[in-house]
Design a protein around this motif. Sequence first.
Motif, mmCIF file in Angstrom:
data_model
loop_
_atom_site.group_PDB
_atom_site.id
_atom_site.type_symbol
_atom_site.label_atom_id
_atom_site.label_comp_id
_atom_site.label_asym_id
_atom_site.label_seq_id
_atom_site.Cartn_x
_atom_site.Cartn_y
_atom_site.Cartn_z
ATOM 1 N N CYS A 27 -20.302 -44.887 79.508
ATOM 2 C CA CYS A 27 -18.920 -44.931 80.003
ATOM 3 C C CYS A 27 -18.333 -43.525 80.110
ATOM 4 C CB CYS A 27 -18.033 -45.741 79.066
ATOM 5 S SG CYS A 27 -18.109 -47.506 79.326
ATOM 6 N N ILE A 28 -17.581 -43.315 81.180
ATOM 7 C CA ILE A 28 -16.740 -42.129 81.318
ATOM 8 C C ILE A 28 -15.295 -42.605 81.202
ATOM 9 C CG2 ILE A 28 -16.101 -40.167 82.754
ATOM 10 C CD1 ILE A 28 -19.053 -40.201 81.914
ATOM 11 N N SER A 29 -14.563 -42.068 80.224
ATOM 12 C CA SER A 29 -13.197 -42.529 79.992
ATOM 13 C C SER A 29 -12.341 -41.371 79.508
ATOM 14 C CB SER A 29 -13.198 -43.669 78.969
ATOM 15 O OG SER A 29 -11.926 -44.286 78.889
ATOM 16 N N ARG A 30 -11.064 -41.643 79.283
ATOM 17 C CA ARG A 30 -10.175 -40.624 78.747
ATOM 18 C C ARG A 30 -10.628 -40.218 77.340
ATOM 19 N NH1 ARG A 30 -6.697 -44.341 80.953
ATOM 20 N NH2 ARG A 30 -6.011 -45.123 78.921
ATOM 21 N N LYS A 31 -10.357 -38.976 76.974
ATOM 22 C CA LYS A 31 -10.868 -38.443 75.704
ATOM 23 C C LYS A 31 -10.390 -39.269 74.514
ATOM 24 C CE LYS A 31 -11.464 -34.186 73.056
ATOM 25 N NZ LYS A 31 -11.255 -34.854 71.763
ATOM 26 N N ARG A 32 -9.132 -39.692 74.524
ATOM 27 C CA ARG A 32 -8.601 -40.470 73.405
ATOM 28 C C ARG A 32 -9.401 -41.763 73.210
ATOM 29 N NH1 ARG A 32 -4.366 -42.173 75.580
ATOM 30 N NH2 ARG A 32 -4.815 -44.406 75.583
ATOM 31 N N ILE A 33 -9.672 -42.425 74.317
ATOM 32 C CA ILE A 33 -10.431 -43.674 74.255
ATOM 33 C C ILE A 33 -11.879 -43.400 73.874
ATOM 34 C CG2 ILE A 33 -11.303 -45.595 75.653
ATOM 35 C CD1 ILE A 33 -8.650 -45.379 77.243
ATOM 36 N N ALA A 34 -12.465 -42.365 74.496
ATOM 37 C CA ALA A 34 -13.852 -42.025 74.187
ATOM 38 C C ALA A 34 -14.033 -41.729 72.699
ATOM 39 C CB ALA A 34 -14.302 -40.847 75.036
ATOM 40 N N ASP A 35 -13.106 -40.977 72.117
ATOM 41 C CA ASP A 35 -13.206 -40.635 70.691
ATOM 42 C C ASP A 35 -13.122 -41.886 69.818
ATOM 43 O OD1 ASP A 35 -13.433 -37.981 71.351
ATOM 44 O OD2 ASP A 35 -11.338 -37.477 70.904
ATOM 45 N N ALA A 36 -12.224 -42.809 70.180
ATOM 46 C CA ALA A 36 -12.065 -44.030 69.388
ATOM 47 C C ALA A 36 -13.307 -44.910 69.473
ATOM 48 C CB ALA A 36 -10.830 -44.805 69.862
ATOM 49 N N VAL A 37 -13.873 -45.026 70.676
ATOM 50 C CA VAL A 37 -15.050 -45.879 70.864
ATOM 51 C C VAL A 37 -16.268 -45.274 70.171
ATOM 52 C CG1 VAL A 37 -16.645 -46.800 72.590
ATOM 53 C CG2 VAL A 37 -14.183 -46.926 72.978
ATOM 54 N N LYS A 38 -16.398 -43.956 70.205
ATOM 55 C CA LYS A 38 -17.513 -43.311 69.505
ATOM 56 C C LYS A 38 -17.473 -43.636 68.006
ATOM 57 C CE LYS A 38 -18.131 -39.267 72.509
ATOM 58 N NZ LYS A 38 -17.918 -37.794 72.632
ATOM 59 N N GLN A 39 -16.280 -43.673 67.436
ATOM 60 C CA GLN A 39 -16.134 -43.904 66.004
ATOM 61 C C GLN A 39 -16.266 -45.375 65.619
ATOM 62 O OE1 GLN A 39 -12.428 -42.207 64.690
ATOM 63 N NE2 GLN A 39 -12.864 -40.201 65.550
ATOM 64 N N LYS A 40 -15.747 -46.268 66.476
ATOM 65 C CA LYS A 40 -15.599 -47.666 66.065
ATOM 66 C C LYS A 40 -16.296 -48.670 66.973
ATOM 67 C CE LYS A 40 -10.944 -46.348 64.625
ATOM 68 N NZ LYS A 40 -9.489 -46.582 64.853
ATOM 69 N N GLY A 41 -16.891 -48.195 68.098
ATOM 70 C CA GLY A 41 -17.467 -49.125 69.054
ATOM 71 C C GLY A 41 -16.391 -49.807 69.874
ATOM 72 N N VAL A 42 -16.828 -50.637 70.828
ATOM 73 C CA VAL A 42 -15.895 -51.440 71.625
ATOM 74 C C VAL A 42 -15.814 -52.830 71.008
ATOM 75 C CG1 VAL A 42 -15.494 -52.573 73.856
ATOM 76 C CG2 VAL A 42 -16.278 -50.210 73.780
ATOM 77 N N VAL A 43 -14.611 -53.292 70.757
ATOM 78 C CA VAL A 43 -14.400 -54.639 70.229
ATOM 79 C C VAL A 43 -13.726 -55.476 71.306
ATOM 80 C CG1 VAL A 43 -13.249 -56.038 68.479
ATOM 81 C CG2 VAL A 43 -14.217 -53.794 67.863
ATOM 82 N N ILE A 44 -14.324 -56.621 71.633
ATOM 83 C CA ILE A 44 -13.747 -57.526 72.628
ATOM 84 C C ILE A 44 -13.283 -58.790 71.921
ATOM 85 C CG2 ILE A 44 -14.199 -58.923 74.689
ATOM 86 C CD1 ILE A 44 -16.200 -56.824 75.588
ATOM 87 N N LEU A 45 -12.013 -59.115 72.090
ATOM 88 C CA LEU A 45 -11.433 -60.337 71.540
ATOM 89 C C LEU A 45 -11.425 -61.393 72.631
ATOM 90 C CD1 LEU A 45 -8.315 -58.782 69.747
ATOM 91 C CD2 LEU A 45 -10.608 -59.167 68.806
#
Length: 308
Positions: A27-45
Amino acid sequence: MNIVVYGAGALGLYFAGLLSTQNNVFCISRKRIADAVKQKGVVILKNGEEKRFEIEISSNPEDVDFGVDIVILASKSYDSQKNLQDIKNRWPFCNLITLQNGIYTEDLARKLFKESQIFPMVSNIGSRFVSDNVIEEFLNHGIVLGSLKRGVTFNHIATMFGYVGIDVLVSDNIMRDKWKKFMFYCGGATINALTDVLDLENKNSLWITKRVLNEMCEVGKKLDLDFDIDLLAREAFEFMMSFKPRSWKASVGQDLRRGRKTEIDYLNGYLVKLAKDVGVDVPVNETLYRLVKTLETTGLFTKIKDNL
């Protein structure tokens, strides 16, 4: 398959998470989102259940270090020109999936890629951020996928989504489907964005909706379309009249209330541009467009929200 989701927001991360179970996804995304996903993964509800996916993500396209088969362009329409050019420069022979609302992105993509490389999508899946790495699915009626070039076989792309549990309808005229959603957004969704109205059958919304569609038909008749625009407008109208959501927050309205740039230039605004190109007057579409642009400039909806 090797897949890049370019400009991933809520919907892009949703697809990336599911596709990552069967494919190599970056994925290419905004830095804020990229940093969060790197740390915690993507969670889908989804339906009260929570699923977590580990995906590769960065804010820098140069971090993609593998050959790319498919690029899913998931960014907002106002970034399409810049992003399409970057995709062309980096991966000129990729298959390109476009999922923006309206028809603007496909018109741009035709200038950079062969039609046989372009696979427009109509997404009937709704997703939104709960936090920078948590995505909530609030609507799921699957996707419609097609090729800009008739006769191109793309079963491998359609089944790619099917394998991860996404319902896929293969279209033999995808731009007809894109135009139908374009009509829905220019009419119903813009009305909702400005008024929060849910019922398009009330007399005032009905008056606007009919005229929006009539104007779109007049523009469509001047373009080189390979479908009956009047018949499509009738189908779009019937859908709008049957659309009875319990809640509805059109994306343009959400952006206005959050003080963000909207995509109105690529919805009613793009219809206004097409109309001028072919010499057709579209006063109702232009009025809706200019109302949204005025609210963008004044930030009035944001001020009202803040004072409540």
